[in-house]
Structures are given as C-alpha cells and as structure tokens.
Write a protein that holds these residues in place. Sequence first.
Motif, PDB file in Angstrom:
ATOM      1  N   ALA A   1       0.842  -1.190   0.000  1.00  0.00           N
ATOM      2  CA  ALA A   1       0.000   0.000   0.000  1.00  0.00           C
ATOM      3  C   ALA A   1       0.878   1.241   0.000  1.00  0.00           C
ATOM      4  CB  ALA A   1      -0.904   0.010   1.221  1.00  0.00           C
ATOM      5  N   GLU A   2       0.438   2.241  -0.728  1.00  0.00           N
ATOM      6  CA  GLU A   2       1.216   3.481  -0.803  1.00  0.00           C
ATOM      7  C   GLU A   2       1.381   4.122   0.570  1.00  0.00           C
ATOM      8  OE1 GLU A   2      -0.083   7.365  -2.915  1.00  0.00           O
ATOM      9  OE2 GLU A   2       0.948   6.153  -4.435  1.00  0.00           O
ATOM     10  N   SER A   3       0.403   3.906   1.444  1.00  0.00           N
ATOM     11  CA  SER A   3       0.464   4.496   2.783  1.00  0.00           C
ATOM     12  C   SER A   3       1.371   3.718   3.737  1.00  0.00           C
ATOM     13  CB  SER A   3      -0.948   4.564   3.393  1.00  0.00           C
ATOM     14  OG  SER A   3      -1.467   3.255   3.619  1.00  0.00           O
ATOM     15  N   ASP A   4       1.841   2.534   3.321  1.00  0.00           N
ATOM     16  CA  ASP A   4       2.573   1.661   4.248  1.00  0.00           C
ATOM     17  C   ASP A   4       4.080   1.845   4.220  1.00  0.00           C
ATOM     18  OD1 ASP A   4       0.383   0.523   5.391  1.00  0.00           O
ATOM     19  OD2 ASP A   4       0.472  -1.353   4.267  1.00  0.00           O
ATOM     20  N   LEU A   5       4.626   2.294   3.114  1.00  0.00           N
ATOM     21  CA  LEU A   5       6.073   2.463   3.073  1.00  0.00           C
ATOM     22  C   LEU A   5       6.452   3.488   2.018  1.00  0.00           C
ATOM     23  CD1 LEU A   5       7.816  -0.672   1.476  1.00  0.00           C
ATOM     24  CD2 LEU A   5       5.594   0.219   0.814  1.00  0.00           C
ATOM     25  N   THR A   6       7.596   4.108   2.237  1.00  0.00           N
ATOM     26  CA  THR A   6       8.095   5.127   1.321  1.00  0.00           C
ATOM     27  C   THR A   6       8.834   4.457   0.160  1.00  0.00           C
ATOM     28  OG1 THR A   6      10.219   5.278   2.455  1.00  0.00           O
ATOM     29  CG2 THR A   6       8.419   6.699   3.262  1.00  0.00           C
ATOM     30  N   PRO A   7       9.031   5.188  -0.936  1.00  0.00           N
ATOM     31  CA  PRO A   7       9.853   4.635  -2.016  1.00  0.00           C
ATOM     32  C   PRO A   7      11.250   4.245  -1.539  1.00  0.00           C
ATOM     33  CG  PRO A   7       8.631   6.524  -2.808  1.00  0.00           C
ATOM     34  CD  PRO A   7       8.408   6.473  -1.326  1.00  0.00           C
ATOM     35  N   GLU A   8      11.798   4.985  -0.568  1.00  0.00           N
ATOM     36  CA  GLU A   8      13.131   4.641  -0.033  1.00  0.00           C
ATOM     37  C   GLU A   8      13.091   3.308   0.694  1.00  0.00           C
ATOM     38  OE1 GLU A   8      12.813   8.739  -1.047  1.00  0.00           O
ATOM     39  OE2 GLU A   8      11.585   7.588   0.391  1.00  0.00           O
ATOM     40  N   ALA A   9      12.045   3.091   1.496  1.00  0.00           N
ATOM     41  CA  ALA A   9      11.910   1.820   2.210  1.00  0.00           C
ATOM     42  C   ALA A   9      11.687   0.674   1.224  1.00  0.00           C
ATOM     43  CB  ALA A   9      10.760   1.895   3.207  1.00  0.00           C
ATOM     44  N   LEU A  10      10.937   0.945   0.166  1.00  0.00           N
ATOM     45  CA  LEU A  10      10.745  -0.070  -0.878  1.00  0.00           C
ATOM     46  C   LEU A  10      12.091  -0.444  -1.499  1.00  0.00           C
ATOM     47  CD1 LEU A  10       8.896  -1.762  -2.732  1.00  0.00           C
ATOM     48  CD2 LEU A  10       8.787   0.244  -4.248  1.00  0.00           C
ATOM     49  N   GLY A  11      12.928   0.565  -1.763  1.00  0.00           N
ATOM     50  CA  GLY A  11      14.244   0.290  -2.333  1.00  0.00           C
ATOM     51  C   GLY A  11      15.087  -0.592  -1.430  1.00  0.00           C
ATOM     52  N   GLU A  12      15.052  -0.333  -0.132  1.00  0.00           N
ATOM     53  CA  GLU A  12      15.822  -1.149   0.810  1.00  0.00           C
ATOM     54  C   GLU A  12      15.291  -2.584   0.854  1.00  0.00           C
ATOM     55  OE1 GLU A  12      15.619   0.880   4.508  1.00  0.00           O
ATOM     56  OE2 GLU A  12      16.774   2.632   3.808  1.00  0.00           O
ATOM     57  N   LEU A  13      13.976  -2.723   0.844  1.00  0.00           N
ATOM     58  CA  LEU A  13      13.378  -4.052   0.838  1.00  0.00           C
ATOM     59  C   LEU A  13      13.776  -4.812  -0.418  1.00  0.00           C
ATOM     60  CD1 LEU A  13      11.323  -6.127   2.043  1.00  0.00           C
ATOM     61  CD2 LEU A  13       9.575  -4.940   0.706  1.00  0.00           C
ATOM     62  N   ASN A  14      13.708  -4.153  -1.547  1.00  0.00           N
ATOM     63  CA  ASN A  14      14.038  -4.816  -2.801  1.00  0.00           C
ATOM     64  C   ASN A  14      15.524  -5.154  -2.899  1.00  0.00           C
ATOM     65  OD1 ASN A  14      11.366  -4.582  -3.367  1.00  0.00           O
ATOM     66  ND2 ASN A  14      11.579  -3.048  -4.983  1.00  0.00           N
ATOM     67  N   GLN A  15      16.384  -4.355  -2.265  1.00  0.00           N
ATOM     68  CA  GLN A  15      17.802  -4.714  -2.198  1.00  0.00           C
ATOM     69  C   GLN A  15      17.997  -6.017  -1.446  1.00  0.00           C
ATOM     70  OE1 GLN A  15      19.997  -1.433  -0.524  1.00  0.00           O
ATOM     71  NE2 GLN A  15      19.780  -0.152  -2.339  1.00  0.00           N
TER      72      GLN A  15
END
Length: 244
Positions: free
Chosen positions: A178-192
């Motif tokens: 969900a867009e409200s659940d994490l920032t694009p930066e947090a998404l980047g860290e997760l995907n790393q």
Amino acid sequence: MPIKTLHIPTADGRADAFAAFPDHGEQHPGVLMYADGFGIRPVLREMANELAGHGYYVLVPNLFYRHGPAPVIELPEHIGEEARDAVFAQLMPLIEAHTAERVLSDADAYLGFLTAQPEVGAGPVAVTGYCIGGLLATRTAAAHPGQVAALAAFHGPVGADGPDSLARLTAETHFGHAESDLTPEALGELNQALDAAGVRYTSEIYPGTVHGFAMSDTDAFDPAALQRHWDRLIPLLDRALANR
C-alpha cells in the motif's frame, strides 16, 4: 466451489479452518492463505473461492484459534473507520500474543495438513497473506524453502524481521504494498534485500492505495488494486506450480 470446514491438529490444540477447492475430482496445487488481522469472515471466503476457481486448493486457518473459533471477536458487516478503534482494541492483544515461535509452529502444522489432503497433489505449495498475514506468509516461506515455491503478500509488513529473514527465501515472490505503508526509499531497501536473496520477485507499491486495499469489507478497499492483486497472484501461482 466446495467449501469445507476443517480442524488442523497443532502443538497447542486444534485450529479451525476452511478450504475452498474446485469441484472436479482430480488433485490440485495447494495454497495456504493467511487472513489479515480481522481474521476469517465472509470476504476471506469470497477470496479463497475466487482463487480456487483458478484450479487451486486453498486452506485458510484461523490464526487466533488459541483464543477460540472464528470469528474470535464480533465484527461489523462493514469495518469502517468508526469501528476500527474498538475492533483493534480487542485484536491487538491477540496479534501481540501470536509470537514468531507460534507462527512457525503453526506453519509446520498447516503445511503438513495441507499437503496431506486427498484433493492436494504432491509437490511444492504456495503461501499468500494479507496485512499481518503477509508477514506470516513470508515467515512460512522462509522457514520452508524446499516446500514453498511461491510467496505473495499484500499490504503486509513483510520486512519486519529484517533482511536476514528475507535472505532465506527461495520461493518466487510478489509483494504488493500500500502506498500508505512504506516510502519509495523503504521499498528500495526491501528490494535490495530481495536482490541479495537471489530470488525471482516483483515488489511494488500499488498507486493510490492505503493499508487494507484488498479487503472489500473495509473503507480501505480499492477495486482496481484488488484486480491488480489478482493479476499478479494468479500468474505467479501458475508459473511456480505449473508442473503440478
């Protein structure tokens, strides 16, 4: 699709559950579906039935069986904003009591039960989940790398256990955030972390969504996001379990 009421033996008792599956006689790939924090209710039966219609045996356990059969607490037909605080006041103690140790013990029981059902074929299975169920699905897949071939989680705190937990994944994975659940930066860290695990995956923010977007009985529901969820989930399962 037939829906069968079941009871799963676990280390701490018997978990009530239901299964949805095609009504023709051959065996089908197995999917373990974890509910969101609100638990088993009509919308979960609808979603399991939809997935079963694509050729899968879908097992949905009551996560909070230690506290009683589902529904463990009384829920309104529509879980609107005016009801959320009161509902969560009752749910949070149950969620907090559902420790990682309990999750993994239950996962062993759920997977053992799923694969033993006569309607389920031999071979790997998939796990999917929503909200807190997404974290449970991720923990289950990480703990059973040889058995779980596909993992999908939606609006779930999938990174809560840290990158080391994701490093144990081998299942092909989709995370729909969900867009409200994490920032694009947090998404980047997760995907790393997923890159480091070396798994095949997609992990994306569903545009314009808030936490709970897949659940039609909540104010968070987003029909377009629910369809996007099916558009990601069904091909993932078809690919990962294609040899079944």
